[in-house]
Enzyme design. Structure first.
Site, PDB file in Angstrom:
ATOM      1  N   SER A   1      -5.960  -3.740  -6.479  1.00 25.28           N
ATOM      2  CA  SER A   1      -5.077  -2.607  -6.839  1.00 25.28           C
ATOM      3  C   SER A   1      -3.619  -2.998  -6.577  1.00 25.28           C
ATOM      4  CB  SER A   1      -5.431  -1.370  -6.017  1.00 25.28           C
ATOM      5  OG  SER A   1      -5.286  -1.625  -4.623  1.00 25.28           O
ATOM      6  N   ALA A   2      -3.388  -3.595  -5.426  1.00 25.22           N
ATOM      7  CA  ALA A   2      -2.010  -4.005  -5.087  1.00 25.22           C
ATOM      8  C   ALA A   2      -1.536  -5.094  -6.036  1.00 25.22           C
ATOM      9  CB  ALA A   2      -1.979  -4.506  -3.642  1.00 25.22           C
TER      10      ALA A   2
ATOM     11  N   ASP B   1      -1.179  -4.581   1.817  1.00 22.36           N
ATOM     12  CA  ASP B   1      -1.601  -5.356   0.639  1.00 22.36           C
ATOM     13  C   ASP B   1      -0.419  -5.712  -0.252  1.00 22.36           C
ATOM     14  OD1 ASP B   1      -4.898  -3.927  -0.100  1.00 22.36           O
ATOM     15  OD2 ASP B   1      -4.061  -4.868   1.677  1.00 22.36           O
TER      16      ASP B   1
HETATM   17  N1  LIG Z   1      -8.077  -6.099 -13.622  1.00 16.86           N
HETATM   18  C1  LIG Z   1      -7.657  -4.835 -13.478  1.00 16.86           C
HETATM   19  N2  LIG Z   1      -7.088  -4.187 -14.532  1.00 16.86           N
HETATM   20  C2  LIG Z   1      -6.627  -2.918 -14.396  1.00 16.86           C
HETATM   21  N3  LIG Z   1      -6.709  -2.189 -13.255  1.00 16.86           N
HETATM   22  C3  LIG Z   1      -7.285  -2.793 -12.192  1.00 16.86           C
HETATM   23  C4  LIG Z   1      -7.783  -4.134 -12.235  1.00 16.86           C
HETATM   24  N4  LIG Z   1      -8.299  -4.439 -11.007  1.00 16.86           N
HETATM   25  C5  LIG Z   1      -8.139  -3.341 -10.244  1.00 16.86           C
HETATM   26  N5  LIG Z   1      -7.533  -2.356 -10.946  1.00 16.86           N
HETATM   27  C6  LIG Z   1      -7.206  -1.005 -10.472  1.00 16.86           C
HETATM   28  O1  LIG Z   1      -7.342  -0.963  -9.050  1.00 16.86           O
HETATM   29  C7  LIG Z   1      -8.449  -0.097  -8.714  1.00 16.86           C
HETATM   30  C8  LIG Z   1      -9.222  -0.705  -7.546  1.00 16.86           C
HETATM   31  O2  LIG Z   1      -8.437  -0.474  -6.378  1.00 16.86           O
HETATM   32  P1  LIG Z   1      -9.140  -0.716  -4.957  1.00 16.86           P
HETATM   33  O3  LIG Z   1     -10.373   0.109  -4.871  1.00 16.86           O
HETATM   34  O4  LIG Z   1      -8.087  -0.571  -3.925  1.00 16.86           O
HETATM   35  O5  LIG Z   1      -9.622  -2.236  -5.089  1.00 16.86           O
HETATM   36  P2  LIG Z   1      -9.196  -3.436  -4.108  1.00 16.86           P
HETATM   37  O6  LIG Z   1      -9.966  -3.188  -2.851  1.00 16.86           O
HETATM   38  O7  LIG Z   1      -9.639  -4.680  -4.819  1.00 16.86           O
HETATM   39  O8  LIG Z   1      -7.695  -3.346  -3.952  1.00 16.86           O
HETATM   40  C9  LIG Z   1      -9.314  -0.049  -9.957  1.00 16.86           C
HETATM   41  O9  LIG Z   1     -10.097   1.163  -9.937  1.00 16.86           O
HETATM   42  C10 LIG Z   1      -8.255  -0.037 -11.051  1.00 16.86           C
HETATM   43  O10 LIG Z   1      -7.685   1.265 -11.139  1.00 16.86           O
HETATM   44  C1  LIG Z   2      -8.182  -0.030   3.897  1.00 16.58           C
HETATM   45  C2  LIG Z   2      -6.778  -0.616   3.821  1.00 16.58           C
HETATM   46  O1  LIG Z   2      -6.301  -0.864   5.151  1.00 16.58           O
HETATM   47  C3  LIG Z   2      -6.809  -1.931   3.055  1.00 16.58           C
HETATM   48  C4  LIG Z   2      -7.336  -1.760   1.630  1.00 16.58           C
HETATM   49  O2  LIG Z   2      -7.593  -3.012   1.060  1.00 16.58           O
HETATM   50  P1  LIG Z   2      -8.237  -3.100  -0.433  1.00 16.58           P
HETATM   51  O3  LIG Z   2      -7.466  -2.148  -1.331  1.00 16.58           O
HETATM   52  O4  LIG Z   2      -9.695  -2.620  -0.315  1.00 16.58           O
HETATM   53  O5  LIG Z   2      -8.144  -4.530  -0.818  1.00 16.58           O
HETATM   54  C5  LIG Z   2      -5.887   0.421   3.124  1.00 16.58           C
HETATM   55  C6  LIG Z   2      -4.386   0.150   3.307  1.00 16.58           C
HETATM   56  O6  LIG Z   2      -4.003  -0.619   4.204  1.00 16.58           O
HETATM   57  O7  LIG Z   2      -3.638   0.731   2.503  1.00 16.58           O
HETATM   58 MG   LIG Z   3      -6.684  -1.779  -3.073  1.00 18.77          MG
END
Ligand SMILES: Nc1ncnc2c1ncn2[C@@H]1O[C@H](COP(=O)(O)OP(=O)(O)O)[C@@H](O)[C@H]1O
Ligand SMILES: C[C@@](O)(CCOP(=O)(O)O)CC(=O)O
Ligand SMILES: [Mg+2]
Length: 312
Positions: free
Chosen positions: A106-107, A149
């Site tokens: 997401s980040a 992140d």
């Molecule tokens: N390849 C991608 N293209 C578009 N949006 C994405 C992509 N990968 C992640 N995202 C966005 O980020 C969200 C996932 O965020 P999150 O649950 O925090 O995952 P992470 O733990 O990998 O950061 C997805 O639901 C989508 O909205």
């Molecule tokens: C759970 C947390 O500490 C990290 C989230 O990591 P990720 O989006 O799951 O990769 C949330 C945050 O720090 O914003």
């Molecule tokens: Mg995330």
């Protein structure tokens, strides 16, 4: 003109979730990169092959997809675009992993979109500016979250987050990591932990205080390359995340097996509910992850954070 940003994904070594409530955390960027390409266009378009929809609702008159899921999925991208400008472009996202795996996808989507689009508009931001803007966007989309992140992916390396300070760490230690399918997104897990906090305020404070203490201990072990010490703290951190309902049985079993076969350390990494697991690089680590169905990634640390290049 085509501008491409390459953003390293990240491992949360220690302190996930507690960092949202002001406790320290250590995160590190790895050698898996999400790329965001921005190209001139007559209308805003987002192309992301790794996103998939569960079920489709389409208006057959104009073949417009009407899933409310779509706006939620593309929220990170659309809010990133809005934060930078309003000139229409095509945004193409190429990810080395599935969306939502605990590796900061997401980040990375936010950091990459802000970096590429601002450069496309002729407004080259510093990495600190990209980090700050990206944190604002992730917070706006999720409603809750820390800067961990977005900062570590913008700046790169191993970073200790401690209150409003960031300290770059040097370490020779390495980790093995793989990810499992997730049952919830990080935003949903953050809300779950917030509910736990509201129902168990006192207990929650003691748990995150313990996590904060172990993160500061882990910092010493990291800089002194003490893998045994780091391993012990990984299991403890995992147990404290388990106590807040962040983990899932399938992954808890992997962590228990790891300990059982003598792997020095293992824990989840990131938001939880499945997703990413990190282990010390013992001989059985990668095999154990694969045997439980994890997708093993390139967890070697990377430096430098987000990079931007003009393709044409
Ligand atoms: N390849 C991608 N293209 C578009 N949006 C994405 C992509 N990968 C992640 N995202 C966005 O980020 C969200 C996932 O965020 P999150 O649950 O925090 O995952 P992470 O733990 O990998 O950061 C997805 O639901 C989508 O909205
Ligand atoms: C759970 C947390 O500490 C990290 C989230 O990591 P990720 O989006 O799951 O990769 C949330 C945050 O720090 O914003
Ligand atoms: Mg995330």
């Amino acid at each position: 003109m085509i501008i491409e940003a390459s953003v390293p994904l990240k491992l949360t070594l220690f302190g996930e979730h507690a960092v949202v409530y002001g406790k320290p955390a250590i995160a590190a960027t790895i050698s898996e990169f999400l790329k965001v390409k921005v190209t001139k266009s007559d209308r805003f378009t987002v192309v992301s092959p790794s996103l998939n929809l569960k079920g489709v609702k389409v208006n057959l008159d104009d073949m417009k997809v009407e899933n409310e899921q779509v706006s939620r999925l593309l929220n990170y991208v659309s809010e990133s675009i809005k934060a930078v400008g309003n000139e229409p472009v095509k945004v193409e996202i190429e990810s080395p992993v599935e969306p939502s795996v605990g590796l900061g996808t997401s980040a990375a989507v936010i950091v990459g979109t802000i970096a590429a689009y601002s450069t496309f508009l002729g407004n080259q931001l510093t990495k600190e500016e990209i980090a700050m803007k990206s944190h604002e966007v992730e917070l706006k989309v999720q409603g809750i979250g820390s800067r961990m992140d977005t900062y570590v992916e913008s700046l790169g390396g191993i970073i200790l987050f401690n209150g409003n300070k960031e300290e770059r760490l040097e370490s020779k230690l390495s980790f093995v990591s793989g990810y499992f399918k997730r049952s919830m997104t990080t935003a949903e897990m953050l809300r779950k932990v917030k509910e736990f906090k509201e129902k168990n305020n006192n207990l929650f404070s003691r748990i995150i205080d313990s996590i904060g203490d172990l993160v500061m201990e882990a910092k010493e072990y990291m800089v002194n390359n003490d893998e045994d010490g780091i391993g012990r703290l990984m299991y403890v951190n995992h147990g404290l995340l388990f106590s807040m309902g962040v983990t899932v049985p399938e992954v808890d079993e992997v962590i228990s097996r790891a300990r059982n076969v003598g792997i020095k350390g293992a824990k989840i990494s990131g938001g939880g509910a499945g997703g990413s697991v990190i282990m010390t690089p013992d001989p059985p680590s990668a095999f154990l992850l694969r045997s439980f169905g994890a997708y093993v990634i390139n967890a070697s640390f990377s430096e430098g954070g987000v990079t931007i290049k003009r393709i044409r």
